[in-house]
Design a protein around this motif. Structure first.
Motif, PDB file in Angstrom:
ATOM      1  N   VAL A  67       0.051   0.280 -11.554  1.00 30.60           N
ATOM      2  CA  VAL A  67      -1.317   0.205 -11.031  1.00 30.60           C
ATOM      3  C   VAL A  67      -1.834   1.618 -10.773  1.00 30.60           C
ATOM      4  O   VAL A  67      -1.131   2.463 -10.245  1.00 30.60           O
ATOM      5  CB  VAL A  67      -1.399  -0.668  -9.749  1.00 30.60           C
ATOM      6  N   SER A  68      -3.061   1.850 -11.208  1.00 34.13           N
ATOM      7  CA  SER A  68      -3.758   3.088 -10.890  1.00 34.13           C
ATOM      8  C   SER A  68      -5.246   2.779 -10.804  1.00 34.13           C
ATOM      9  O   SER A  68      -5.675   1.653 -11.054  1.00 34.13           O
ATOM     10  CB  SER A  68      -3.497   4.176 -11.944  1.00 34.13           C
ATOM     11  N   ARG A  69      -6.008   3.797 -10.487  1.00 37.03           N
ATOM     12  CA  ARG A  69      -7.457   3.644 -10.340  1.00 37.03           C
ATOM     13  C   ARG A  69      -8.182   3.729 -11.692  1.00 37.03           C
ATOM     14  O   ARG A  69      -9.399   3.569 -11.769  1.00 37.03           O
ATOM     15  CB  ARG A  69      -7.966   4.735  -9.395  1.00 37.03           C
ATOM     16  N   ASP A  70      -7.444   3.981 -12.747  1.00 42.24           N
ATOM     17  CA  ASP A  70      -8.055   4.126 -14.066  1.00 42.24           C
ATOM     18  C   ASP A  70      -8.728   2.835 -14.525  1.00 42.24           C
ATOM     19  O   ASP A  70      -8.332   1.739 -14.136  1.00 42.24           O
ATOM     20  CB  ASP A  70      -6.987   4.519 -15.091  1.00 42.24           C
ATOM     21  N   SER A  71      -9.725   2.981 -15.391  1.00 44.23           N
ATOM     22  CA  SER A  71     -10.442   1.829 -15.934  1.00 44.23           C
ATOM     23  C   SER A  71      -9.530   1.018 -16.849  1.00 44.23           C
ATOM     24  O   SER A  71      -8.495   1.506 -17.322  1.00 44.23           O
ATOM     25  CB  SER A  71     -11.653   2.302 -16.731  1.00 44.23           C
ATOM     26  N   GLN A  72      -9.951  -0.204 -17.105  1.00 46.96           N
ATOM     27  CA  GLN A  72      -9.201  -1.069 -18.020  1.00 46.96           C
ATOM     28  C   GLN A  72      -9.076  -0.416 -19.390  1.00 46.96           C
ATOM     29  O   GLN A  72      -8.004  -0.445 -20.011  1.00 46.96           O
ATOM     30  CB  GLN A  72      -9.894  -2.423 -18.116  1.00 46.96           C
ATOM     31  N   GLY A 101      -0.991   0.346   0.666  1.00 44.30           N
ATOM     32  CA  GLY A 101      -0.787   1.529   1.498  1.00 44.30           C
ATOM     33  C   GLY A 101      -0.470   2.770   0.693  1.00 44.30           C
ATOM     34  O   GLY A 101       0.053   3.748   1.223  1.00 44.30           O
ATOM     35  N   CYS A 102      -0.789   2.748  -0.579  1.00 39.15           N
ATOM     36  CA  CYS A 102      -0.523   3.926  -1.419  1.00 39.15           C
ATOM     37  C   CYS A 102      -1.821   4.620  -1.842  1.00 39.15           C
ATOM     38  O   CYS A 102      -1.903   5.251  -2.885  1.00 39.15           O
ATOM     39  CB  CYS A 102       0.351   3.567  -2.617  1.00 39.15           C
ATOM     40  N   TRP A 103      -2.828   4.497  -1.018  1.00 39.30           N
ATOM     41  CA  TRP A 103      -4.089   5.214  -1.174  1.00 39.30           C
ATOM     42  C   TRP A 103      -4.308   5.975   0.114  1.00 39.30           C
ATOM     43  O   TRP A 103      -4.334   5.385   1.195  1.00 39.30           O
ATOM     44  CB  TRP A 103      -5.237   4.242  -1.420  1.00 39.30           C
ATOM     45  N   GLY A 104      -4.412   7.285   0.023  1.00 37.81           N
ATOM     46  CA  GLY A 104      -4.602   8.043   1.248  1.00 37.81           C
ATOM     47  C   GLY A 104      -4.674   9.525   1.009  1.00 37.81           C
ATOM     48  O   GLY A 104      -4.791   9.991  -0.128  1.00 37.81           O
ATOM     49  N   GLU A 105      -4.577  10.279   2.095  1.00 31.35           N
ATOM     50  CA  GLU A 105      -4.677  11.739   2.018  1.00 31.35           C
ATOM     51  C   GLU A 105      -3.392  12.335   1.473  1.00 31.35           C
ATOM     52  O   GLU A 105      -2.291  11.901   1.815  1.00 31.35           O
ATOM     53  CB  GLU A 105      -4.960  12.314   3.406  1.00 31.35           C
ATOM     54  N   LYS A 106      -3.563  13.320   0.607  1.00 31.94           N
ATOM     55  CA  LYS A 106      -2.420  14.042   0.057  1.00 31.94           C
ATOM     56  C   LYS A 106      -2.818  15.492  -0.140  1.00 31.94           C
ATOM     57  O   LYS A 106      -3.996  15.829  -0.137  1.00 31.94           O
ATOM     58  CB  LYS A 106      -1.948  13.410  -1.257  1.00 31.94           C
ATOM     59  N   VAL A 107      -1.798  16.326  -0.323  1.00 32.37           N
ATOM     60  CA  VAL A 107      -2.044  17.746  -0.539  1.00 32.37           C
ATOM     61  C   VAL A 107      -1.527  18.101  -1.930  1.00 32.37           C
ATOM     62  O   VAL A 107      -0.382  17.825  -2.273  1.00 32.37           O
ATOM     63  CB  VAL A 107      -1.329  18.610   0.520  1.00 32.37           C
ATOM     64  N   ALA A 108      -2.404  18.673  -2.738  1.00 33.80           N
ATOM     65  CA  ALA A 108      -2.041  19.110  -4.086  1.00 33.80           C
ATOM     66  C   ALA A 108      -2.544  20.537  -4.269  1.00 33.80           C
ATOM     67  O   ALA A 108      -3.725  20.812  -4.063  1.00 33.80           O
ATOM     68  CB  ALA A 108      -2.649  18.193  -5.140  1.00 33.80           C
ATOM     69  N   VAL A 114      -8.060  12.826  -1.142  1.00 26.56           N
ATOM     70  CA  VAL A 114      -7.727  11.422  -0.951  1.00 26.56           C
ATOM     71  C   VAL A 114      -7.520  10.831  -2.326  1.00 26.56           C
ATOM     72  O   VAL A 114      -8.315  11.049  -3.241  1.00 26.56           O
ATOM     73  CB  VAL A 114      -8.861  10.678  -0.206  1.00 26.56           C
ATOM     74  N   GLY A 115      -6.430  10.103  -2.478  1.00 27.21           N
ATOM     75  CA  GLY A 115      -6.132   9.512  -3.772  1.00 27.21           C
ATOM     76  C   GLY A 115      -4.878   8.665  -3.724  1.00 27.21           C
ATOM     77  O   GLY A 115      -4.408   8.275  -2.651  1.00 27.21           O
ATOM     78  N   ILE A 116      -4.342   8.416  -4.901  1.00 22.68           N
ATOM     79  CA  ILE A 116      -3.159   7.563  -5.038  1.00 22.68           C
ATOM     80  C   ILE A 116      -1.908   8.340  -4.665  1.00 22.68           C
ATOM     81  O   ILE A 116      -1.690   9.446  -5.151  1.00 22.68           O
ATOM     82  CB  ILE A 116      -3.057   7.017  -6.473  1.00 22.68           C
ATOM     83  N   LEU A 117      -1.101   7.724  -3.823  1.00 27.23           N
ATOM     84  CA  LEU A 117       0.190   8.276  -3.441  1.00 27.23           C
ATOM     85  C   LEU A 117       1.230   7.586  -4.326  1.00 27.23           C
ATOM     86  O   LEU A 117       1.437   6.370  -4.207  1.00 27.23           O
ATOM     87  CB  LEU A 117       0.466   7.990  -1.963  1.00 27.23           C
ATOM     88  N   ARG A 118       1.847   8.338  -5.217  1.00 27.06           N
ATOM     89  CA  ARG A 118       2.822   7.773  -6.158  1.00 27.06           C
ATOM     90  C   ARG A 118       3.913   7.044  -5.359  1.00 27.06           C
ATOM     91  O   ARG A 118       4.647   7.653  -4.580  1.00 27.06           O
ATOM     92  CB  ARG A 118       3.435   8.888  -6.997  1.00 27.06           C
ATOM     93  N   THR A 119       3.987   5.733  -5.534  1.00 28.72           N
ATOM     94  CA  THR A 119       4.892   4.899  -4.745  1.00 28.72           C
ATOM     95  C   THR A 119       5.418   3.776  -5.623  1.00 28.72           C
ATOM     96  O   THR A 119       4.709   3.301  -6.505  1.00 28.72           O
ATOM     97  CB  THR A 119       4.143   4.295  -3.525  1.00 28.72           C
ATOM     98  N   THR A 120       6.650   3.345  -5.366  1.00 28.39           N
ATOM     99  CA  THR A 120       7.222   2.207  -6.085  1.00 28.39           C
ATOM    100  C   THR A 120       7.747   1.197  -5.080  1.00 28.39           C
ATOM    101  O   THR A 120       8.430   1.565  -4.124  1.00 28.39           O
ATOM    102  CB  THR A 120       8.358   2.654  -7.019  1.00 28.39           C
ATOM    103  N   TYR A 121       7.425  -0.065  -5.330  1.00 31.55           N
ATOM    104  CA  TYR A 121       7.852  -1.176  -4.486  1.00 31.55           C
ATOM    105  C   TYR A 121       8.761  -2.083  -5.298  1.00 31.55           C
ATOM    106  O   TYR A 121       8.393  -2.503  -6.395  1.00 31.55           O
ATOM    107  CB  TYR A 121       6.635  -1.995  -4.016  1.00 31.55           C
ATOM    108  N   LEU A 122       9.945  -2.390  -4.761  1.00 29.13           N
ATOM    109  CA  LEU A 122      10.807  -3.401  -5.363  1.00 29.13           C
ATOM    110  C   LEU A 122      10.527  -4.694  -4.606  1.00 29.13           C
ATOM    111  O   LEU A 122      10.670  -4.747  -3.375  1.00 29.13           O
ATOM    112  CB  LEU A 122      12.277  -3.014  -5.268  1.00 29.13           C
ATOM    113  N   VAL A 123      10.087  -5.710  -5.354  1.00 32.90           N
ATOM    114  CA  VAL A 123       9.609  -6.956  -4.777  1.00 32.90           C
ATOM    115  C   VAL A 123      10.553  -8.089  -5.200  1.00 32.90           C
ATOM    116  O   VAL A 123      10.891  -8.196  -6.380  1.00 32.90           O
ATOM    117  CB  VAL A 123       8.167  -7.234  -5.267  1.00 32.90           C
TER     118      VAL A 123
END
Length: 155
Positions: A67-72, A101-108, A114-123
């Motif tokens: 998942v990302s904010r990119d268009s289809q 919870g993977c959208w928020g403030e980051k430092v680059a 503010v943007g996507i925080l690279r995160t992985t969830y095992l469900v």
């Protein structure tokens, strides 16, 4: 979201226009990962790592969803260019990213954004988060190996 939380019922629309729902994966486990931008070096490395180990993850009962904010359209172009055989959700409005919870403030590069925080969830099979890989833990080029190593230690 934290460990023990259930992922949302509706995850979003993938690169092929298909709605992805938690119910679609009932009885199956998911590697749900967020990435900042399709077709960038780190995101491409991560996606290709996951694709290269798709069968290894499947042998352990896991399916992959990105998942990302990119268009289809951009998600489709990314999947086609990299030969990705799993759904890539186009979360343009950031609804899923914010819920996870993977959208928020980051430092680059010393800049706060503010943007996507690279995160992985095992469900798990019931849609409940069992493990979270945080941005600082993820090594994009070997991320699938990181997941597999974790799963082997938990077995």
């Amino acid at each position: 979201m934290t460990i023990g939380d259930r992922i949302p019922d509706v995850l979003g629309i993938d690169q092929n226009g298909r709605e992805i729902r938690r119910e679609d994966y009932r009885g199956r486990k998911i590697v749900l990962y967020s990435y900042p931008k399709a077709n960038t070096s780190g995101c491409t490395a991560e996606a290709c790592s996951l694709q290269a180990h798709k069968e290894d993850l499947a042998a352990l009962g896991y399916e992959i969803i990105g998942v990302s904010r990119d268009s289809q359209a951009l998600q489709k172009k990314f999947a086609d260019a990299q030969g990705l055989e799993f759904p890539l959700i186009a979360d343009v409005g950031t609804d899923l990213l914010q819920a996870l919870g993977c959208w928020g403030e980051k430092v680059a590069c010393g800049r706060r954004t503010v943007g996507i925080l690279r995160t992985t969830y095992l469900v798990n099979e019931e849609g409940v988060i069992e493990k979270i890989f945080t941005p600082k833990e993820i090594k994009t080029k070997i991320h699938a190996e990181q997941i597999l190593d974790y799963l082997k230690t938990e077995a």
